[in-house]
Design an enzyme around this catalytic site. Sequence first.
Site, short mmCIF file in Angstrom:
data_model
loop_
_atom_site.label_atom_id
_atom_site.label_comp_id
_atom_site.label_asym_id
_atom_site.label_seq_id
_atom_site.Cartn_x
_atom_site.Cartn_y
_atom_site.Cartn_z
N GLU A 4 -1.77 -9.21 3.16
CA GLU A 4 -1.81 -9.82 4.49
C GLU A 4 -3.22 -10.24 4.88
O GLU A 4 -3.41 -11.05 5.79
CB GLU A 4 -1.19 -8.88 5.54
CG GLU A 4 -1.98 -7.64 5.87
CD GLU A 4 -1.72 -6.47 4.93
OE1 GLU A 4 -2.13 -5.34 5.28
OE2 GLU A 4 -1.12 -6.68 3.84
N CYS A 11 0.84 -1.20 0.00
CA CYS A 11 0.00 0.00 0.00
C CYS A 11 0.88 1.25 0.00
O CYS A 11 1.56 1.53 -0.98
CB CYS A 11 -0.99 -0.03 1.17
SG CYS A 11 -2.35 1.16 1.00
N HIS A 69 -3.53 -5.09 0.04
CA HIS A 69 -3.04 -5.63 1.31
C HIS A 69 -3.09 -7.15 1.29
O HIS A 69 -4.07 -7.76 1.75
CB HIS A 69 -3.89 -5.08 2.47
CG HIS A 69 -3.61 -3.66 2.80
ND1 HIS A 69 -2.65 -3.28 3.70
CD2 HIS A 69 -4.15 -2.50 2.32
CE1 HIS A 69 -2.60 -1.96 3.79
NE2 HIS A 69 -3.52 -1.46 2.95
#
Length: 236
Positions: free
Chosen positions: A217, A113, A215
């Site tokens: 994750e 990001c 993102h």
Amino acid sequence: MRTRPLIGVTLDSEPAGGWSKLPWYALRQNYFSAVIAAGGLPVALPHHPELAAAYMDEVDGLLVTGGAFDVDPALWGGGAPHPKVTLKPGRTDFELAATRAALDRDMPVLGICGGQQLLAVAFGGTLIQHIPDEVAGALPHEQPNPRTEPGHEVAIAEGTLLSRIVGAPRMAVNSAHHQAVATAGAGVVNAVAPDGVVEGVEHPGHRFALGVQWHPEYAVDPRDPSIFAAFVEACR
């Protein structure tokens, strides 16, 4: 003997106020858990630019995280900050120093990001300060639905490191940004949204210098964990 590569993870910071009377660091747990699941040993890096090189001498890789703030346009010749721009100078100073030190060492870097935008600036690139003002017909890149769900898809450029990692021409991604990469400097663009907004950059002159605007994750796409796996493997 260490069996897991040591991954330096950058932190977000907030001034005194809110729930703490003193300045504080914070970061979502899923950044750390994604590194651990991929086989890495994450450690948090406080914001001391004068120690950036020393930290990079100790770690095997650098993960530059995102956050609700922006890279200072003064760092890439962007002129005065847009009214929507939020700066965190101490954080950016450290992250840029650490990123440059890692690239100087040809150490693996993964930018997520805002970390992807900072990586593009380190490559000599430029940014779009506020997507709604500069991209006609732009998608809602600050998606209204939860970050645990996709916001849109991205097209991945063939022949790129990202393409080799995920093994697919498209991915579903979440989206939480109002700025974007305009040019990648000495790097290359590896992913774009349907509205043409840049969603990823990389530098073919380094063994692993990769940034993604979304993102991974959160693992909203089944290929997201492969990004962390490839990063950690490069750090071995």
